[in-house]
Design an enzyme around this catalytic site. Structure first.
Site, PDB file in Angstrom:
ATOM      1  N   ASP A  61       0.883  -1.170   0.000  1.00 59.14           N
ATOM      2  CA  ASP A  61       0.000   0.000   0.000  1.00 59.14           C
ATOM      3  C   ASP A  61       0.918   1.217   0.000  1.00 59.14           C
ATOM      4  OD1 ASP A  61      -1.672   2.131   0.504  1.00 59.14           O
ATOM      5  OD2 ASP A  61      -2.823   1.124   2.087  1.00 59.14           O
ATOM      6  N   SER A 141       0.917  12.358 -16.195  1.00 61.92           N
ATOM      7  CA  SER A 141      -0.179  12.230 -17.163  1.00 61.92           C
ATOM      8  C   SER A 141      -0.209  13.462 -18.057  1.00 61.92           C
ATOM      9  CB  SER A 141      -1.526  12.111 -16.428  1.00 61.92           C
ATOM     10  OG  SER A 141      -2.621  12.188 -17.321  1.00 61.92           O
ATOM     11  N   TYR A 154      -7.574  15.130  -9.917  1.00 59.18           N
ATOM     12  CA  TYR A 154      -6.582  14.254 -10.525  1.00 59.18           C
ATOM     13  C   TYR A 154      -5.585  15.072 -11.341  1.00 59.18           C
ATOM     14  CZ  TYR A 154      -4.553  10.844 -13.744  1.00 59.18           C
ATOM     15  OH  TYR A 154      -3.677  10.099 -14.483  1.00 59.18           O
ATOM     16  N   LYS A 158      -1.378  15.385 -10.837  1.00 59.67           N
ATOM     17  CA  LYS A 158      -0.383  15.069 -11.862  1.00 59.67           C
ATOM     18  C   LYS A 158       0.457  16.298 -12.221  1.00 59.67           C
ATOM     19  CE  LYS A 158      -1.268  10.722 -12.126  1.00 59.67           C
ATOM     20  NZ  LYS A 158      -0.293   9.754 -11.599  1.00 59.67           N
TER      21      LYS A 158
END
Length: 250
Positions: A61, A141, A154, A158
């Site tokens: 994790d 990304s 998100y 990134k």
């Protein structure tokens, strides 16, 4: 089979599927010893067993510092060194309104996409410094360069990964530790449905239409880019956010 990563040891997180699995397999093909890490321990075991004796699996994790420390310890116990650290594990909220993302989801995005990079850096930098250098690669990304509506939190994580990469590269260059990141466009991976709010032929056609080269990214596309960044062929490359996007960000 060539050997661009011969005698090197790589840790790849999120390696039970998608881009991470592609990187683990490609690195092994090029001679690396690979630590396949994933929250999905059974998936990690599958990938490692299919690679063979040059790989081990570690259920990890990445949001828990002690588990990252245990991962790096397992790599050192098995192979004696860490040359390449790939922060590939990632998480996103489902595409939709930014005000509909609950705090628990926001925190998980921050923990997986940002804090895990911090944890792994604390764990591997002293080792790489003693060894005389190393390579850290983070999967960012295109969303960190060209944000997509519906993925605000998100996108932000990134963008953070890209900035962290560049700052880390500056600070770690004197230690001969190169730091780079990858910026893939939407890919044919299990996370596609969350990114796009679904996975239908119509959605895929819409994505392809926005990419000049006319297709989604694949795990092999990303793995080949990561392989180059990890190899000695990229010995003078640091602080780069490499777009693996078929021209999407042009």
């Amino acid at each position: 089979m060539s050997s661009r990563l011969e005698n090197k040891v790589a840790i790849v997180t999120g390696a039970a599927s998608g881009f991470g699995e592609g990187m683990a397999r490609r690195f092994a093909e090029e001679g690396a010893k690979v630590v396949v890490a994933d929250l999905n321990a059974m998936g990690a075991e599958r990938v490692a067993s299919e690679i063979g004796g040059s790989a081990i699996a570690v259920g990890t994790d990445v949001t828990v510092r002690a588990e990252i420390d245990e991962l790096v310890y397992a790599a050192m116990q098995a192979f004696g060194r860490v040359d390449i650290m790939v922060n590939n594990a990632g998480f996103t909220h489902r595409s939709g309104s930014l005000i509909d993302v609950d705090e628990e989801t926001f925190d998980l995005i921050a923990d997986v996409n940002m804090k895990a990079v911090y944890f792994s850096t604390l764990a591997v930098v002293p080792i790489m410094e003693r060894q005389g250098g190393g390579s850290i690669i983070t999967t960012a990304s295109t969303s960190g360069i060209r944000p997509q509506a519906g993925l605000t939190w998100y996108n932000a994580s990134k963008g953070w990964a890209i900035t962290a990469t560049k700052s880390m590269a500056l600070e770690l260059a004197p230690k001969k530790i190169r730091v780079n990141c990858l910026c893939p466009v939407s890919g044919d991976t299990p996370m596609l449905a969350r990114f796009m709010g679904g996975d239908t032929p119509e959605i895929r056609a819409e994505i392809r239409a926005a990419i000049p080269l006319g297709r989604l990214s694949t795990p092999l596309d990303v793995a080949n880019a990561a392989l180059w960044l990890a190899s000695d062929e990229a010995a003078f490359i640091t602080g780069v956010a490499l777009e693996v996007d078929g021209g999407f960000d042009i």
